[in-house]
Write a protein that holds these residues in place. Structure first.
Motif, PDB file in Angstrom:
ATOM      1  N   MET A  28       0.679  -1.385  -0.189  1.00 28.71           N
ATOM      2  CA  MET A  28      -0.087  -0.363  -0.099  1.00 28.71           C
ATOM      3  C   MET A  28       0.803   1.147  -0.206  1.00 28.71           C
ATOM      4  O   MET A  28       1.618   1.656   0.782  1.00 28.71           O
ATOM      5  CB  MET A  28      -1.144  -0.062   0.858  1.00 28.71           C
ATOM      6  N   PRO A  29       0.697   2.457  -1.015  1.00 27.16           N
ATOM      7  CA  PRO A  29       1.417   3.690  -1.055  1.00 27.16           C
ATOM      8  C   PRO A  29       1.512   4.283   0.386  1.00 27.16           C
ATOM      9  O   PRO A  29       0.046   4.059   0.789  1.00 27.16           O
ATOM     10  CB  PRO A  29       1.272   3.801  -1.888  1.00 27.16           C
ATOM     11  N   SER A  30       3.036   4.923   0.747  1.00 28.38           N
ATOM     12  CA  SER A  30       2.301   6.253   1.781  1.00 28.38           C
ATOM     13  C   SER A  30       1.458   6.804   1.330  1.00 28.38           C
ATOM     14  O   SER A  30       1.272   7.619   0.074  1.00 28.38           O
ATOM     15  CB  SER A  30       3.960   5.918   2.017  1.00 28.38           C
ATOM     16  N   SER A  31       0.815   8.136   2.856  1.00 29.28           N
ATOM     17  CA  SER A  31       0.070   8.591   2.411  1.00 29.28           C
ATOM     18  C   SER A  31       1.249   9.780   1.652  1.00 29.28           C
ATOM     19  O   SER A  31       0.196  10.542   1.013  1.00 29.28           O
ATOM     20  CB  SER A  31      -1.031   9.239   3.730  1.00 29.28           C
ATOM     21  N   SER A  32       2.207   9.760   1.907  1.00 28.33           N
ATOM     22  CA  SER A  32       3.205  11.313   1.252  1.00 28.33           C
ATOM     23  C   SER A  32       3.298  10.970  -0.204  1.00 28.33           C
ATOM     24  O   SER A  32       3.115  11.476  -0.625  1.00 28.33           O
ATOM     25  CB  SER A  32       4.060  11.400   1.717  1.00 28.33           C
ATOM     26  N   SER A  33       3.119  10.032  -1.002  1.00 29.15           N
ATOM     27  CA  SER A  33       3.433   8.995  -2.525  1.00 29.15           C
ATOM     28  C   SER A  33       1.844   9.619  -2.605  1.00 29.15           C
ATOM     29  O   SER A  33       2.212  10.419  -3.863  1.00 29.15           O
ATOM     30  CB  SER A  33       3.497   8.479  -2.238  1.00 29.15           C
ATOM     31  N   SER A  34       0.948   8.533  -2.343  1.00 34.61           N
ATOM     32  CA  SER A  34      -0.209   8.792  -2.621  1.00 34.61           C
ATOM     33  C   SER A  34      -0.473  10.919  -2.914  1.00 34.61           C
ATOM     34  O   SER A  34      -1.308  11.048  -3.702  1.00 34.61           O
ATOM     35  CB  SER A  34      -1.289   8.826  -1.616  1.00 34.61           C
ATOM     36  N   LYS A  35      -0.838  11.411  -1.589  1.00 30.30           N
ATOM     37  CA  LYS A  35      -0.444  12.772  -1.669  1.00 30.30           C
ATOM     38  C   LYS A  35       0.733  13.722  -3.138  1.00 30.30           C
ATOM     39  O   LYS A  35       0.705  14.224  -3.918  1.00 30.30           O
ATOM     40  CB  LYS A  35      -0.075  14.030  -0.386  1.00 30.30           C
ATOM     41  N   ASP A  36       1.954  13.134  -3.156  1.00 30.38           N
ATOM     42  CA  ASP A  36       2.864  13.900  -4.429  1.00 30.38           C
ATOM     43  C   ASP A  36       1.745  12.962  -5.307  1.00 30.38           C
ATOM     44  O   ASP A  36       1.918  13.825  -5.951  1.00 30.38           O
ATOM     45  CB  ASP A  36       4.172  13.384  -3.872  1.00 30.38           C
TER      46      ASP A  36
END
Length: 121
Positions: free
Chosen positions: A1-9
C-alpha cells in the motif's frame, strides 16, 4: 500500500499536469516542456499547485521553490525561499529571480535546468 505522502505527491503531480493540460496551445506545449526540464533537472522536487500556478518544492509540506506562471507572458520564477545572491556587474545588488520566455530552445532548456539546480542546491 502506498504511503500517504506518495499518494499526496501523485495527486499533486496530477493537479500540476491537469493545470498545464488546461492551457491553450502553444503555451501548453511550452509549459509541459518547462515542467519536463524541471523534473529532469531536479527529480526530487515535488510538483504541486502554489497560488494557482504549477510549482515545485522539496516536499509536499514545504513552500515552493520554483514556479511556472502563465500570465501575459510565461514565467519561470524562484520564490523567496530559495537562497540567492546578487547578480553583480551591471545589475549590482539586484538578485535575478524571474525569467520570461515564449519558447524553449536548446540554450533556454540548458539555462532553465541550471536555474532549477541552483534553487535546490
Amino acid at each position: 500500500m502506498p504511503s500517504s505522502s506518495s499518494s499526496k505527491d501523485a495527486k499533486n503531480l496530477s493537479r500540476v499536469l491537469d493545470k498545464i493540460a488546461g492551457m491553450d496551445e502553444p503555451r501548453r506545449s511550452v509549459m509541459q516542456h518547462a515542467h519536463d526540464i524541471i523534473m529532469a533537472a531536479a527529480p526530487d522536487l515535488k510538483p504541486r499547485i502554489w497560488y494557482g500556478m504549477p510549482a515545485y518544492a522539496a516536499s509536499a509540506s514545504t513552500p515552493a521553490l520554483v514556479t511556472l506562471r502563465n500570465d501575459e507572458r510565461l514565467n519561470l520564477a524562484l520564490t523567496e525561499k530559495v537562497t540567492t545572491a546578487p547578480a553583480g556587474g551591471a545589475d549590482g545588488t539586484l538578485t535575478p529571480a524571474a525569467w520570461y520566455f515564449d519558447s524553449i530552445d536548446a540554450d533556454a532548456e540548458k539555462r532553465i535546468a541550471e536555474i532549477v539546480r541552483s534553487a535546490v542546491s
